[in-house]
Design a protein around this motif. Structure first.
Motif: not given
Length: 112
Positions: A19-23, A30-33, A9-16
């Protein structure tokens, strides 16, 4: 056991933040989803993971490569165009079984 992480997905609900990375590469404490999801799957006994990607797909691929796939067998399923919610699963018929069951004394839900 195999699992699929829907990360296209585009991760639109997590903008900004997206804007420069995937959700999947947004960090929480400190950890990625993606790392959090993979580690939780490992705790449930999953050893093979399919990650579907689209938005900043190459970033996810490079991230996993840099982390040595977290020691798991990870396959990337790239969506050239978004397939809608759950479209990644529809694209992979036969990769997963049809029934869902819950393991006793566990918060893991598995397809069997």
């Amino acid at each position: 056991m195999k699992a699929m992480i829907l990360a296209a997905g585009l991760g639109t609900r997590l903008r900004p933040l997206t804007n420069d990375r995937p959700k999947a590469l947004v960090e929480v404490a400190g950890r990625t989803l993606l790392e959090i999801a993979i580690e939780r799957l490992r705790l449930c006994g999953v050893r093979e993971v399919i990650v579907n990607v689209h938005h900043f797909a190459e970033m996810v691929t490079e991230y996993l490569r840099g982390k040595n796939n977290f020691g798991m067998r990870i396959e990337i399923s790239e969506e050239g165009s978004l397939l809608d919610t759950g479209g990644g699963l529809k694209r992979r018929p036969g990769s997963f079984a049809k029934k869902v069951r819950r393991r006793r004394r566990s918060s893991c839900t598995m397809l069997t």
